[in-house]
Design a protein around this motif. Structure first.
Motif, short mmCIF file in Angstrom:
data_model
loop_
_atom_site.label_atom_id
_atom_site.label_comp_id
_atom_site.label_asym_id
_atom_site.label_seq_id
_atom_site.Cartn_x
_atom_site.Cartn_y
_atom_site.Cartn_z
N ALA A 230 0.83 -1.21 0.00
CA ALA A 230 0.00 0.00 0.00
C ALA A 230 0.86 1.25 0.00
CB ALA A 230 -0.93 0.00 1.21
N VAL A 231 1.99 1.20 0.70
CA VAL A 231 2.92 2.34 0.75
C VAL A 231 3.58 2.53 -0.61
CG1 VAL A 231 5.06 3.21 1.81
CG2 VAL A 231 3.34 2.03 3.21
N ALA A 232 3.83 1.43 -1.31
CA ALA A 232 4.60 1.47 -2.55
C ALA A 232 3.75 1.81 -3.77
CB ALA A 232 5.30 0.13 -2.78
N VAL A 233 2.53 1.26 -3.85
CA VAL A 233 1.74 1.44 -5.09
C VAL A 233 0.33 1.97 -4.83
CG1 VAL A 233 3.00 -0.36 -6.33
CG2 VAL A 233 0.96 -0.99 -5.02
N GLY A 234 0.04 2.33 -3.58
CA GLY A 234 -1.29 2.86 -3.25
C GLY A 234 -2.25 1.77 -2.82
N ASP A 235 -3.27 2.17 -2.06
CA ASP A 235 -4.22 1.21 -1.48
C ASP A 235 -4.95 0.40 -2.54
OD1 ASP A 235 -3.64 1.81 1.12
OD2 ASP A 235 -5.17 3.37 1.29
N GLY A 236 -5.44 1.08 -3.58
CA GLY A 236 -6.23 0.39 -4.61
C GLY A 236 -5.44 -0.69 -5.31
N ASN A 237 -4.24 -0.33 -5.78
CA ASN A 237 -3.39 -1.31 -6.46
C ASN A 237 -2.99 -2.44 -5.53
OD1 ASN A 237 -3.34 -0.09 -8.99
ND2 ASN A 237 -1.65 1.26 -8.45
N ALA A 238 -2.71 -2.08 -4.26
CA ALA A 238 -2.30 -3.10 -3.28
C ALA A 238 -3.41 -4.13 -3.08
CB ALA A 238 -1.93 -2.45 -1.96
N LYS A 239 -4.66 -3.64 -3.00
CA LYS A 239 -5.80 -4.56 -2.82
C LYS A 239 -5.97 -5.47 -4.04
CE LYS A 239 -8.39 -1.69 0.41
NZ LYS A 239 -9.46 -0.67 0.56
N THR A 240 -5.79 -4.88 -5.23
CA THR A 240 -5.91 -5.67 -6.46
C THR A 240 -4.84 -6.75 -6.51
OG1 THR A 240 -6.74 -3.70 -7.59
CG2 THR A 240 -6.09 -5.54 -8.97
N LEU A 241 -3.60 -6.40 -6.15
CA LEU A 241 -2.49 -7.36 -6.15
C LEU A 241 -2.71 -8.46 -5.11
CD1 LEU A 241 0.47 -4.85 -6.57
CD2 LEU A 241 -0.16 -6.62 -8.22
N GLN A 242 -3.24 -8.05 -3.96
CA GLN A 242 -3.51 -9.03 -2.90
C GLN A 242 -4.56 -10.03 -3.35
OE1 GLN A 242 -2.33 -9.70 0.27
NE2 GLN A 242 -3.81 -11.34 0.34
N LYS A 243 -5.62 -9.51 -3.99
CA LYS A 243 -6.71 -10.38 -4.44
C LYS A 243 -6.25 -11.29 -5.57
CE LYS A 243 -11.53 -10.26 -5.93
NZ LYS A 243 -12.67 -9.40 -6.34
N ALA A 244 -5.46 -10.74 -6.51
CA ALA A 244 -5.06 -11.52 -7.69
C ALA A 244 -3.96 -12.52 -7.38
CB ALA A 244 -4.60 -10.57 -8.80
N PHE A 245 -2.97 -12.12 -6.56
CA PHE A 245 -1.78 -12.97 -6.39
C PHE A 245 -1.40 -13.21 -4.92
CE2 PHE A 245 -1.11 -10.64 -10.45
CZ PHE A 245 -1.17 -11.72 -11.31
N GLY A 246 -2.18 -12.69 -3.98
CA GLY A 246 -1.85 -12.88 -2.57
C GLY A 246 -0.63 -12.09 -2.13
N MET A 247 -0.33 -10.99 -2.82
CA MET A 247 0.86 -10.19 -2.49
C MET A 247 0.55 -9.21 -1.36
SD MET A 247 2.20 -9.11 -6.27
CE MET A 247 2.50 -10.29 -7.57
N SER A 248 1.56 -8.96 -0.51
CA SER A 248 1.37 -7.97 0.56
C SER A 248 2.58 -7.06 0.74
CB SER A 248 1.04 -8.66 1.89
OG SER A 248 2.07 -9.56 2.24
#
Length: 725
Positions: free
Chosen positions: A10-28
């Motif tokens: 979330a710090v690196a790419v913003g909340d929205g992108n972070a949520k999308t990455l988490q949902k798609a690939f389990g990234m945190s």
């Protein structure tokens, strides 16, 4: 402030992108994103052959706009835009639809003739023309950049990432670029001397070049460096865990002259095989060592692993210690108790009081068994997950034996070990494990192998019944079963499902159905086969029973015991009979739709026959066409009885992703670039380096970079999983 590898996304790419990455690939974390490596590279100057695009697949291509046409639709409201793109040889069409023409104007401006771009879509076919409907795309700024860096543009590789419908490869590329721009120092996992000797690049440079290579030549050294990082962090974690276990104090459990073990050996009606003897000696030595034994014993079905484990249990029992054997199913636990009691005989069994403890027992039975265990009367305890319950306590748990370990999660195994004080651990598996997988997944365990088989076995012949080539052979399969039953022998028939009408399959069923199979599902379930055989001219009158995972445990056990006593001629079952069932009179194993099972699973099923003096016959029935991966699996099993050869074949056919995924190792998530087949030498090299490092510096106080890399690459769950192996 610069980003770190452990910075939240979330710090690196913003909340929205972070949520999308988490949902798609389990990234945190930033590391999760940066370790999402390109799956291949396209060259902006070399357009992808459109003629080779596979229909129905989602693909990413690089192409040039050749023609654009926007028009109102004739038969319904709205507008349509078609864009011809080509690579100089083949052409295809992009189609876009809108409610009115004005909504397509911005696309017209982007998709101008002569521009190149990267396009992602599902390959379709409309009137013989290859097309993408509503593809996602990004155009190269050719016109702008060509003036200043045309040569660079043509030679710069374009990374293509594993993507989803919500996240395109170029969106991922942009986010990774943003993160790399803001990234601070990167820990160096590999010691400087090794890095220089092996010609590896810096960790920061490796990440930069795998994601943003200037030329193709930069990619291979970056991948090689990051592979070594993966191998070294994983092997160091395994070596560190091995070291920590060896630092624990364990109670020595020596055998005594004239004791239980000596009396048991003297009463055996046969001689131990050479492998049983040598593995037994190794385990006996482990049990008197100062550290807990942590050993994996792998051996063929029927090679005598249970006998080896029982001898270890008796050695522990001689010191008053208890041994707990945990099995994956109620059927197998009950089978183990019966075979252990039978092997001990009437003189030794009362001295160790083998006790069964499972969740399906009645409350009074379970209480009685639990009291025996807590009081220390039961020196050998056999059970399922019930052994893990909080209410189950041991007086002195000295040995934990885990049967068919790949069916248990690491948390379950740890829960059992935690019931004693540094108990010895013995893990059994009848699924032979290739050396490279064993080194990668079970690297913290000492490994023993039982290859020699007990004498007096009649052996097994395996044949494929290929219904695609010979449909009439299906009838012959059941005639053959009837012939065996007429000789007084018994038959197994295995189905891939319980009931094909409601799609019920066993929970632990391995799935190897190809795409076409998945669309139709299994043809035969236990329910359907029982119905068909009940009217068979030769089998309708024989004693037939069904067995599957939906049945109550006592019902399953009753059927298996009846089959073992010879009261059932033909048992129709799912893979619930895959492990541990021992019926010496069973001569024939028929596996329907054999291509739906994995190589190791077919080998396990085949191991249920040929266990006595009766010759074994295994018939693998398949509709798979010759030359398909599904048929290759079946043919491989028919070609050899050597499970170790089949393990290598399995690894080659399936790829290590599936094989590793079947092991509850916790280490699989760290394998991004490493391939256990291809990188066997690298893994062995990393293991040797890790052993040296841990021997000299077990806490990694002098290896800050490696310690930091392990913290980033191996999550808390991964490390906990390694600790529980």
């Amino acid at each position: 402030m610069p980003l770190r590898l452990d910075s939240p996304l979330a710090v690196a790419v913003g909340d929205g992108n972070a949520k999308t990455l988490q949902k798609a690939f389990g990234m945190s974390t930033v590391w999760d994103l940066l370790s999402h490596y390109p799956r291949r590279y396209a060259n902006r100057g070399e357009l992808t052959p459109i003629l080779d695009l596979p229909k129905g697949e989602t693909v990413t291509i690089v192409a040039e706009v050749m023609k654009v046409d926007v028009r109102d639709m004739k038969n319904r409201r709205g507008a349509m835009m078609t864009v011809d793109i080509g690579d100089g040889v083949g052409r295809m069409v992009l189609t876009f639809f809108a409610k009115f023409r004005g909504q397509l104007e911005w696309r017209e401006k982007e998709l101008r003739v002569g521009r190149r771009g990267v396009f992602t879509g599902k390959v379709g076919d409309y009137r013989g023309v290859t097309q993408f409907a509503h593809p996602q795309y990004e155009m190269f700024d050719d016109e702008l950049r060509a003036r200043t860096q045309a040569d660079v543009l043509v030679t710069t590789p374009l990374p293509i990432y594993p993507a989803t419908a919500a996240l395109t490869t170029w969106q991922i590329e942009k986010m990774i670029g943003t993160v790399l721009d803001e990234l601070g120092p990167v820990p160096e996992p590999v010691p400087d001397a090794v890095r220089l000797q092996e010609g590896l690049v810096d960790a920061r440079v490796a990440l930069e070049r795998i994601h943003r290579p200037s030329t193709k030549d930069e990619i291979a050294p970056a991948i090689r460096t990051l592979r070594m990082h993966e191998a070294l962090t994983l092997q160091t974690a395994l070596m560190q865990q091995r070291y920590l276990v060896r630092m624990l104090d364990a109670t020595a459990r020596p055998a005594k002259p004239g004791g239980l073990l000596e009396r048991f050996d003297a009463a055996l009606p046969f001689e131990l095989t050479p492998d049983q003897e040598s593995v037994g000696e190794t385990i006996a030595a482990d049990l008197v060592g100062g550290a807990p034994m942590n050993r994996l014993v792998q051996g063929e079905v029927g090679s005598g692993k249970t006998l080896v484990a029982l001898r270890a249990m008796l050695q522990v029992a001689e010191t008053g210690g208890q041994a707990a054997l945990i099995a994956p199913t109620e059927v197998l636990a009950a089978q183990h108790l019966r075979s252990i009691t039978k092997m001990l005989g009437p003189k030794l069994a009362p001295l160790v009081m083998p006790t069964l403890l499972t969740g399906q027992m009645s409350a009074p039975e379970r209480r009685k068994a639990a009291l025996r265990v807590a009081a220390g009367q039961a020196l050998i305890v056999v059970g399922t997950h019930a052994l893990l319950g909080e209410k189950t306590t041991f007086a002195d748990l000295g040995l934990v034996v885990v049967d068919e370990q790949h069916r248990f999660g690491v948390e379950q195994r740890e829960a059992l070990r935690a019931k004693g004080t540094s108990p010895h651990a013995l893990v059994l598996t009848a699924t032979p494990i290739p050396r490279t997988v064993a080194m990668t997944v079970f690297g913290d365990l000492d490994i023993s192998v039982i290859r020699t088989m007990p004498s007096g076995r009649a052996g097994i012949e395996t044949f494929v019944a290929p219904l695609a080539d010979h449909p009439g052979w299906f009838t012959r399969v059941w005639e053959r079963a009837a012939e065996e039953i007429e000789k007084g022998r018994q038959v197994f028939a295995v189905c891939a499902a319980i009931d094909t009408d409601d799609g019920a399959e066993e929970a632990d069923q391995e799935h190897f159905a190809d795409e076409e199979q998945e669309s139709r599902g299994p043809r035969w379930g236990v329910v359907q086969l029982l119905a068909a055989l009940s009217t068979h001219p030769k089998l309708g009158a024989v004693r037939i029973a069904g067995l599957h995972g939906r049945m109550a445990a006592d019902e399953k056990d009753a059927i298996m015991q009846a089959f073992a006593r010879g009261e059932i001629d033909l048992l129709v079952a799912t893979t619930v009979i895959e492990v541990g069932v021992d019926v010496p009179n069973a001569s024939t194993m028929i596996v329907l739709e054999a291509d739906r099972f994995g190589v190791s699973q077919l080998h396990q099923l085949r191991g249920r026959i040929g266990r006595g003096g009766v010759p074994g016959l295994c018939l693998l029935v398949t509709e798979a066409e010759q030359g398909t991966p599904a048929r290759d699996r079946v043919d491989a099993v028919a070609a050899t009885l050597d499970g170790f050869v089949l393990a290598e074949v399995d690894l080659d056919l399936r790829g290590e992703g599936d094989v590793l995924g079947a092991r509850q190792s916790g280490a699989k998530s760290s394998l991004k670039l490493l391939r256990v087949i291809k990188d066997a030498d690298l893994i062995a090299q990393a293991r040797a380096i890790a052993e040296e490092i841990i021997e000299a510096d077990p806490a990694l106080q002098q290896h800050d970079g490696l310690r930091a890399a392990m913290a980033q690459r191996l999550s808390i769950d991964d490390r906990a999983a390694l600790a529980k192996n």
